[in-house]
Design an enzyme around this catalytic site. Structure first.
Site, PDB file in Angstrom:
ATOM      1  N   GLU A   1       0.876  -1.178   0.000  1.00 15.02           N
ATOM      2  CA  GLU A   1       0.000   0.000   0.000  1.00 15.02           C
ATOM      3  C   GLU A   1       0.906   1.217   0.000  1.00 15.02           C
ATOM      4  O   GLU A   1       1.674   1.436   0.940  1.00 15.02           O
ATOM      5  CB  GLU A   1      -0.916  -0.023   1.219  1.00 15.02           C
ATOM      6  CG  GLU A   1      -1.884  -1.190   1.188  1.00 15.02           C
ATOM      7  CD  GLU A   1      -2.666  -1.337   2.480  1.00 15.02           C
ATOM      8  OE1 GLU A   1      -2.809  -0.335   3.201  1.00 15.02           O
ATOM      9  OE2 GLU A   1      -3.092  -2.466   2.764  1.00 15.02           O
TER      10      GLU A   1
ATOM     11  N   ASP B   1      -4.912   9.583   9.929  1.00 15.25           N
ATOM     12  CA  ASP B   1      -3.596   9.067  10.289  1.00 15.25           C
ATOM     13  C   ASP B   1      -3.108   9.641  11.605  1.00 15.25           C
ATOM     14  O   ASP B   1      -3.356  10.800  11.942  1.00 15.25           O
ATOM     15  CB  ASP B   1      -2.587   9.393   9.181  1.00 15.25           C
ATOM     16  CG  ASP B   1      -2.887   8.630   7.907  1.00 15.25           C
ATOM     17  OD1 ASP B   1      -3.206   7.432   8.026  1.00 15.25           O
ATOM     18  OD2 ASP B   1      -2.819   9.230   6.825  1.00 15.25           O
TER      19      ASP B   1
END
Length: 274
Positions: free
Chosen positions: A51, A62
């Site tokens: 990824e 995040d």
């Protein structure tokens, strides 16, 4: 329906007992021009899929680790075109499945169809855009089908059963199972295991069309084996980036990162970073 791509073939061709290990890295971190070499090392060390994070200045999903990696990459001037060309270069040496992961704003700025068209031309296999739930932008699903890029969507502990079934129906390749609520980041193994068992049972009941990979919080081989026991594999991101930070800028940081990944995959111990 589009032809199966490298990502779908990965799951089709694996043995029943094999756990898929997908690794997240931020493109352009820690050096803009080392991403291709790093991906090749990760594949050699046992990664089954990559990824590739597309850095964004406002990465809401995040935690601090990936926010830091994104800032470093952006400060070095990484662009979506750079990332596409990195994938094109990887494809001269490797057929490992590659999924681009990021946020919708940079994609909109690039242009939806130009983004999907170039990603397909360069050899990308799938796209993860966590801030675009299935059904919110039908044109993304149409472009994914047109260019044979698998749309990978996420389920989390707070996802209702009916919504899990909708997400399964809209996904291709796999469904990304977020093990704990909150942002990305390596966590204490007990925090993950305490929250995951009931959640995995719900996922297994409702996600029946696609394989399931579990991520968020995995930082060791033992973590990975424990929480992926009832699914098809696992995803490691923040722990990998934390490790890279611990060994960079040593001359052999890529080799050491490969050793860390071998330990993630096999449980065999490697030397601690000096």
């Amino acid at each position: 329906m589009a032809n199966q791509n490298r990502l779908e073939n990965l799951f089709r061709n694996r043995s029943e007992s094999e756990k898929i290990m997908s690794l997240f890295i931020t493109a352009g971190f820690p050096e803009k021009d080392k991403t291709v070499s790093l991906v090749r090392e990760l594949e050699t060390a046992g990664a089954d899929a990559i990824e590739l994070g597309m850095p964004f200045s406002d990465p809401l999903a995040d935690g601090p680790t990936i926010q830091y990696a994104s800032k470093v990459a952006l400060d070095q001037g990484i662009t979506l075109d750079d990332i596409m060309e990195q994938v094109r270069e990887i494809r001269t040496q490797s057929q490992i499945p590659i999924i681009l992961m990021g946020y919708i704003n940079p994609v909109l700025r690039y242009g939806l169809e130009p983004f999907f068209k170039k990603a397909a031309e360069c050899g990308v296999d799938g796209v993860i855009l966590p801030d675009v739930p299935p059904g919110e932008m039908p044109e993304l699903e149409e472009l994914g089908e047109k260019y044979n890029l698998a749309p990978v969507h996420l389920v989390a502990p707070n996802t209702p059963d009916e919504r899990m079934r909708e997400i399964d129906g809209a996904s291709r390749g796999f469904v990304y199972c977020v093990s704990v609520a909150g942002v990305t980041g390596a966590r204490d193994g007990r925090e993950v295991s305490n929250s995951v068992e009931k959640f995995i049972r719900r996922v297994r009941t409702n996600v029946t069309r696609n394989p399931v990979l579990i991520g968020f919080g995995i930082r060791s081989h033992d973590d990975a084996q424990a929480i992926s026991a009832e699914v098809d594999g696992y995803i490691v991101g923040s722990a990998l980036i934390d490790y890279i930070r611990s060994v960079y800028p040593a001359e052999d940081w890529i080799t050491k990162t490969g050793d860390f990944v071998r330990e993630l995959k096999s449980g065999e111990k490697t030397e601690a970073p000096s």
